[in-house]
Design a protein around this motif. Structure first.
Motif, PDB file in Angstrom:
ATOM      1  N   ARG A  26     -23.886  18.299  19.278  1.00  0.00           N
ATOM      2  CA  ARG A  26     -23.510  16.899  19.100  1.00  0.00           C
ATOM      3  C   ARG A  26     -24.742  15.987  19.110  1.00  0.00           C
ATOM      4  O   ARG A  26     -24.848  15.063  18.313  1.00  0.00           O
ATOM      5  CB  ARG A  26     -22.550  16.525  20.222  1.00  0.00           C
ATOM      6  N   ALA A  27     -25.678  16.273  19.991  1.00  0.00           N
ATOM      7  CA  ALA A  27     -26.906  15.477  20.073  1.00  0.00           C
ATOM      8  C   ALA A  27     -27.747  15.649  18.810  1.00  0.00           C
ATOM      9  O   ALA A  27     -28.306  14.675  18.293  1.00  0.00           O
ATOM     10  CB  ALA A  27     -27.710  15.867  21.304  1.00  0.00           C
ATOM     11  N   ARG A  28     -27.838  16.879  18.300  1.00  0.00           N
ATOM     12  CA  ARG A  28     -28.585  17.109  17.055  1.00  0.00           C
ATOM     13  C   ARG A  28     -27.940  16.362  15.889  1.00  0.00           C
ATOM     14  O   ARG A  28     -28.622  15.758  15.062  1.00  0.00           O
ATOM     15  CB  ARG A  28     -28.673  18.599  16.744  1.00  0.00           C
ATOM     16  N   PHE A  29     -26.617  16.404  15.821  1.00  0.00           N
ATOM     17  CA  PHE A  29     -25.897  15.692  14.767  1.00  0.00           C
ATOM     18  C   PHE A  29     -26.146  14.192  14.875  1.00  0.00           C
ATOM     19  O   PHE A  29     -26.449  13.529  13.879  1.00  0.00           O
ATOM     20  CB  PHE A  29     -24.394  15.985  14.869  1.00  0.00           C
ATOM     21  N   ALA A  30     -26.038  13.643  16.076  1.00  0.00           N
ATOM     22  CA  ALA A  30     -26.235  12.207  16.278  1.00  0.00           C
ATOM     23  C   ALA A  30     -27.668  11.804  15.928  1.00  0.00           C
ATOM     24  O   ALA A  30     -27.893  10.747  15.317  1.00  0.00           O
ATOM     25  CB  ALA A  30     -25.908  11.830  17.712  1.00  0.00           C
ATOM     26  N   THR A  31     -28.629  12.626  16.290  1.00  0.00           N
ATOM     27  CA  THR A  31     -30.024  12.327  15.977  1.00  0.00           C
ATOM     28  C   THR A  31     -30.262  12.306  14.478  1.00  0.00           C
ATOM     29  O   THR A  31     -30.926  11.408  13.951  1.00  0.00           O
ATOM     30  CB  THR A  31     -30.949  13.366  16.647  1.00  0.00           C
ATOM     31  N   ALA A  32     -29.715  13.274  13.773  1.00  0.00           N
ATOM     32  CA  ALA A  32     -29.869  13.330  12.320  1.00  0.00           C
ATOM     33  C   ALA A  32     -29.227  12.111  11.666  1.00  0.00           C
ATOM     34  O   ALA A  32     -29.810  11.494  10.770  1.00  0.00           O
ATOM     35  CB  ALA A  32     -29.251  14.611  11.774  1.00  0.00           C
ATOM     36  N   LYS A  33     -28.039  11.754  12.120  1.00  0.00           N
ATOM     37  CA  LYS A  33     -27.360  10.590  11.545  1.00  0.00           C
ATOM     38  C   LYS A  33     -28.085   9.299  11.909  1.00  0.00           C
ATOM     39  O   LYS A  33     -28.139   8.372  11.106  1.00  0.00           O
ATOM     40  CB  LYS A  33     -25.901  10.526  12.015  1.00  0.00           C
ATOM     41  N   LEU A  34     -28.645   9.229  13.098  1.00  0.00           N
ATOM     42  CA  LEU A  34     -29.382   8.035  13.501  1.00  0.00           C
ATOM     43  C   LEU A  34     -30.631   7.846  12.639  1.00  0.00           C
ATOM     44  O   LEU A  34     -30.965   6.726  12.256  1.00  0.00           O
ATOM     45  CB  LEU A  34     -29.764   8.119  14.974  1.00  0.00           C
ATOM     46  N   LYS A  35     -31.296   8.945  12.303  1.00  0.00           N
ATOM     47  CA  LYS A  35     -32.452   8.857  11.400  1.00  0.00           C
ATOM     48  C   LYS A  35     -32.019   8.289  10.054  1.00  0.00           C
ATOM     49  O   LYS A  35     -32.705   7.444   9.468  1.00  0.00           O
ATOM     50  CB  LYS A  35     -33.091  10.225  11.212  1.00  0.00           C
ATOM     51  N   THR A  36     -30.870   8.737   9.552  1.00  0.00           N
ATOM     52  CA  THR A  36     -30.357   8.245   8.279  1.00  0.00           C
ATOM     53  C   THR A  36     -30.033   6.755   8.372  1.00  0.00           C
ATOM     54  O   THR A  36     -30.338   5.987   7.454  1.00  0.00           O
ATOM     55  CB  THR A  36     -29.096   9.036   7.868  1.00  0.00           C
ATOM     56  N   VAL A  37     -29.428   6.357   9.485  1.00  0.00           N
ATOM     57  CA  VAL A  37     -29.101   4.937   9.690  1.00  0.00           C
ATOM     58  C   VAL A  37     -30.374   4.101   9.666  1.00  0.00           C
ATOM     59  O   VAL A  37     -30.426   3.048   9.029  1.00  0.00           O
ATOM     60  CB  VAL A  37     -28.336   4.736  11.015  1.00  0.00           C
TER      61      VAL A  37
END
Length: 109
Positions: A26-37
């Protein structure tokens, strides 16, 4: 009785391991999406700034035909500075409210 405790211990360890794996994913997913944001947000902000520059230049050029280039520039700049001043005052008031709320004197509004 002892076998029940061992089973509970084993189940607990399995649950904790699964929960940790889930949270890491979940943390890896959130980090990847945060980079995109951040990337797309910065790009959008850049495009908005370009659009506002275009609007400013267009306003000056449009007004220049009516009141002359120097007066048009002064009017547009004065309006932009007025908007900036109003926004800065509102930001300052909000900052003062936050500072007061977290101040050491104990007064909270």
């Amino acid at each position: 009785m002892l076998s029940d405790l061992e089973a509970a211990w084993t189940d607990g360890k399995t649950y904790v391991a699964a929960e940790l794996a889930f949270q890491k994913t979940r943390a890896r997913f959130a980090t990847a999406k945060l980079k995109t944001v951040v990337v797309f947000g910065a790009a959008a902000l850049f495009v908005v700034v370009l659009a506002l520059i275009g609007l400013t230049v267009g306003s000056i050029l449009s007004l220049a035909t009516l009141i002359g280039p120097l007066a048009a520039t002064l009017v547009v700049v004065a309006l932009l500075l007025l908007v900036a001043f109003i926004l800065a005052r509102r930001a300052s008031a909000s900052w003062a409210a936050v500072s007061k709320a977290f101040g050491s004197d104990g007064d909270q509004a």
